[in-house]
Design an enzyme around this catalytic site. Structure first.
Site, PDB file in Angstrom:
ATOM      1  N   ARG A 201      49.407  38.189  49.528  1.00 11.39           N
ATOM      2  CA  ARG A 201      49.084  38.764  48.217  1.00 11.39           C
ATOM      3  C   ARG A 201      47.623  38.550  47.826  1.00 11.39           C
ATOM      4  O   ARG A 201      46.996  39.416  47.213  1.00 11.39           O
ATOM      5  CB  ARG A 201      49.989  38.145  47.142  1.00 11.39           C
TER       6      ARG A 201
ATOM      7  N   GLU B 180      51.368  35.597  30.870  1.00  5.77           N
ATOM      8  CA  GLU B 180      52.583  35.532  31.704  1.00  5.77           C
ATOM      9  C   GLU B 180      52.254  35.151  33.152  1.00  5.77           C
ATOM     10  O   GLU B 180      53.102  34.613  33.858  1.00  5.77           O
ATOM     11  CB  GLU B 180      53.310  36.890  31.684  1.00  5.77           C
TER      12      GLU B 180
ATOM     13  N   ARG C 176      53.335  32.369  37.690  1.00  3.67           N
ATOM     14  CA  ARG C 176      53.312  32.660  39.143  1.00  3.67           C
ATOM     15  C   ARG C 176      53.209  31.360  39.940  1.00  3.67           C
ATOM     16  O   ARG C 176      52.840  30.314  39.399  1.00  3.67           O
ATOM     17  CB  ARG C 176      52.125  33.562  39.466  1.00  3.67           C
TER      18      ARG C 176
ATOM     19  N   LEU D  17      26.165  48.088  29.461  1.00  2.84           N
ATOM     20  CA  LEU D  17      27.625  47.931  29.404  1.00  2.84           C
ATOM     21  C   LEU D  17      28.014  46.500  29.015  1.00  2.84           C
ATOM     22  O   LEU D  17      27.357  45.543  29.427  1.00  2.84           O
ATOM     23  CB  LEU D  17      28.162  48.250  30.804  1.00  2.84           C
TER      24      LEU D  17
ATOM     25  N   ASP E 218      46.981  47.040  38.023  1.00  2.85           N
ATOM     26  CA  ASP E 218      48.278  46.626  38.566  1.00  2.85           C
ATOM     27  C   ASP E 218      48.425  47.044  40.030  1.00  2.85           C
ATOM     28  O   ASP E 218      47.872  48.061  40.443  1.00  2.85           O
ATOM     29  CB  ASP E 218      49.388  47.259  37.712  1.00  2.85           C
ATOM     30  N   GLY E 219      49.184  46.248  40.777  1.00  3.42           N
ATOM     31  CA  GLY E 219      49.585  46.653  42.132  1.00  3.42           C
ATOM     32  C   GLY E 219      48.869  45.957  43.276  1.00  3.42           C
ATOM     33  O   GLY E 219      49.034  46.361  44.431  1.00  3.42           O
ATOM     34  N   ASN E 220      48.105  44.919  42.975  1.00  2.00           N
ATOM     35  CA  ASN E 220      47.415  44.202  44.063  1.00  2.00           C
ATOM     36  C   ASN E 220      48.414  43.646  45.078  1.00  2.00           C
ATOM     37  O   ASN E 220      48.196  43.719  46.291  1.00  2.00           O
ATOM     38  CB  ASN E 220      46.601  43.018  43.513  1.00  2.00           C
ATOM     39  N   GLY E 221      49.504  43.052  44.551  1.00  2.00           N
ATOM     40  CA  GLY E 221      50.504  42.427  45.434  1.00  2.00           C
ATOM     41  C   GLY E 221      51.180  43.463  46.315  1.00  2.00           C
ATOM     42  O   GLY E 221      51.321  43.269  47.535  1.00  2.00           O
ATOM     43  N   ARG E 222      51.563  44.593  45.707  1.00  2.00           N
ATOM     44  CA  ARG E 222      52.242  45.641  46.497  1.00  2.00           C
ATOM     45  C   ARG E 222      51.291  46.285  47.508  1.00  2.00           C
ATOM     46  O   ARG E 222      51.695  46.628  48.615  1.00  2.00           O
ATOM     47  CB  ARG E 222      52.840  46.699  45.557  1.00  2.00           C
ATOM     48  N   TRP E 223      50.043  46.407  47.138  1.00  2.00           N
ATOM     49  CA  TRP E 223      49.040  46.956  48.074  1.00  2.00           C
ATOM     50  C   TRP E 223      49.000  46.080  49.332  1.00  2.00           C
ATOM     51  O   TRP E 223      48.986  46.584  50.451  1.00  2.00           O
ATOM     52  CB  TRP E 223      47.670  46.971  47.393  1.00  2.00           C
TER      53      TRP E 223
ATOM     54  N   HIS F 281      44.467  40.796  45.889  1.00  2.00           N
ATOM     55  CA  HIS F 281      43.588  40.445  44.765  1.00  2.00           C
ATOM     56  C   HIS F 281      42.120  40.560  45.194  1.00  2.00           C
ATOM     57  O   HIS F 281      41.267  40.993  44.422  1.00  2.00           O
ATOM     58  CB  HIS F 281      43.883  39.021  44.281  1.00  2.00           C
TER      59      HIS F 281
HETATM   60  C1  FPP Z   1      48.013  42.800  39.222  1.00  2.00           C
HETATM   61  O1  FPP Z   1      48.523  42.879  40.494  1.00  2.00           O
HETATM   62  C2  FPP Z   1      46.743  42.122  39.180  1.00  2.00           C
HETATM   63  C3  FPP Z   1      46.552  40.838  38.689  1.00  2.00           C
HETATM   64  C4  FPP Z   1      47.641  39.967  38.231  1.00  2.00           C
HETATM   65  C5  FPP Z   1      45.239  40.226  38.639  1.00  2.00           C
HETATM   66  C6  FPP Z   1      44.054  41.150  38.725  1.00  2.00           C
HETATM   67  C7  FPP Z   1      43.010  40.439  39.484  1.00  2.00           C
HETATM   68  C8  FPP Z   1      42.062  41.003  40.248  1.00  2.00           C
HETATM   69  C9  FPP Z   1      41.845  42.445  40.343  1.00  2.00           C
HETATM   70  C10 FPP Z   1      41.154  40.191  41.075  1.00  2.00           C
HETATM   71  C11 FPP Z   1      40.620  38.964  40.478  1.00  2.00           C
HETATM   72  C12 FPP Z   1      39.944  39.146  39.208  1.00  2.00           C
HETATM   73  C13 FPP Z   1      38.632  39.114  39.048  1.00  2.00           C
HETATM   74  C14 FPP Z   1      38.034  39.360  37.709  1.00  2.00           C
HETATM   75  C15 FPP Z   1      37.730  38.860  40.161  1.00  2.00           C
HETATM   76  P1  FPP Z   1      49.898  42.200  40.791  1.00  2.00           P
HETATM   77  O2  FPP Z   1      49.643  40.936  41.527  1.00  2.00           O
HETATM   78  O3  FPP Z   1      50.699  42.057  39.546  1.00  2.00           O
HETATM   79  O4  FPP Z   1      50.530  43.272  41.735  1.00  2.00           O
HETATM   80  P2  FPP Z   1      52.079  43.565  41.981  1.00  2.00           P
HETATM   81  O5  FPP Z   1      52.623  44.064  40.664  1.00  2.00           O
HETATM   82  O6  FPP Z   1      52.034  44.611  43.025  1.00  2.00           O
HETATM   83  O7  FPP Z   1      52.702  42.275  42.436  1.00  2.00           O
END
Ligand code: FPP
Length: 244
Positions: free
Chosen positions: A37, A71, A75, A135, A24-29, A41
């Site tokens: 955003r 869910e 988006r 793995l 979690d947190g790609n968007g906030r990062w 990712h």
């Molecule tokens: C949550 O961050 C992350 C996701 C919804 C997707 C995870 C995807 C990746 C790590 C990259 C792509 C995947 C692969 C397998 C290459 P968020 O967008 O919900 O963050 P936020 O809560 O800060 O908005």
């Protein structure tokens, strides 16, 4: 030798067989850096590469990553498209590494909902890595635990309707064997980043006895030292499965 290993971690014993991760947190990062955003990712995909190496080094058997939830289909379509492209690129660029590292790829979720090109690439890499024995990397894609349980109930109900199973004969093992994760050990350790204390419809049946470790940092900042820290915390907990 593993770098950044916490002194408290025991490499010989009690390594979790299966680690599940809510990334979690790609968007906030990305937002904290003034970036779009999708850059979050992209950075998150880099963390995945590092975590596979670290898990393999520890001797973990299964890593399941929550890469795209049911869910997430709600988006904006631009973000969904970017995530699918990123997944395709990830699969293409990781293909050789997975073979070299003897890693098998699997996917769980309603995979028929993925765009055809993404599904094709996924199937190719799953097929190519199917005999690898170190793995197992499991990508949860278009995955929701309630949907998975509904699918399982449907298949069990069908067996009852066909007369091959009596309602009174249904055991927990019938449910486990009807989930997308049939044949995999349950996660021993569940990691979630970005500080949220939720399980968000992820492996609800399977995490019944998992130890949960939450990190405040965002997923793109998650490094192999953090995985070792999570394993060290897991090893410190006394697992009793409800017994004394
Ligand atoms: C949550 O961050 C992350 C996701 C919804 C997707 C995870 C995807 C990746 C790590 C990259 C792509 C995947 C692969 C397998 C290459 P968020 O967008 O919900 O963050 P936020 O809560 O800060 O908005």
């Amino acid at each position: 030798m593993v770098s950044f290993m916490p002194q408290t971690m025991n490499l010989q014993n009690d390594i979790p067989r299966h680690i599940a991760i809510i990334m979690d947190g790609n968007g906030r990062w990305a937002k904290t850096r003034g970036l779009p955003r999708v850059q979050g990712h992209r950075a998150g995909a880099e963390s995945i590469r590092e975590i596979i190496d670290a898990a393999k080094e520890l001797g973990v058997e299964y890593v399941t990553l929550y890469a795209f939830s049911s869910e997430n289909w709600s988006r904006p379509s631009s973000e969904i498209t970017a995530l699918m492209r990123l997944l395709e690129q990830f699969l293409e660029s990781k293909r050789k590494d997975l073979m070299r590292q003897n890693v098998r790829l699997l996917a769980i979720g309603q995979l028929h909902r993925l765009p055809p090109a993404t599904r094709k690439k996924l199937d190719q890499v799953i097929e190519q890595t199917k005999d690898n024995t170190s793995l197992t990397l499991v990508l949860a894609l278009s995955y929701g635990s309630r949907e998975e349980i509904v699918d399982a109930v449907r298949s069990i109900a069908q067996a009852v309707a066909d007369g091959s199973l009596q309602p009174g004969e249904i055991e927990a093992s019938h449910i486990a064997d009807s989930l997308y994760t049939a044949g995999m050990p349950d996660p021993d350790l569940l990691i979630r980043t970005s500080g949220e204390m939720r399980v968000s419809n992820f492996l609800l049946w399977q995490i019944s006895y998992a130890e949960i470790v939450i990190f405040d940092k965002y997923w793109p900042d998650f490094r192999q030292g953090d995985l070792f820290e999570a394993v060290a915390q897991y090893q410190k907990r006394h697992r009793r499965f409800g017994a004394l």
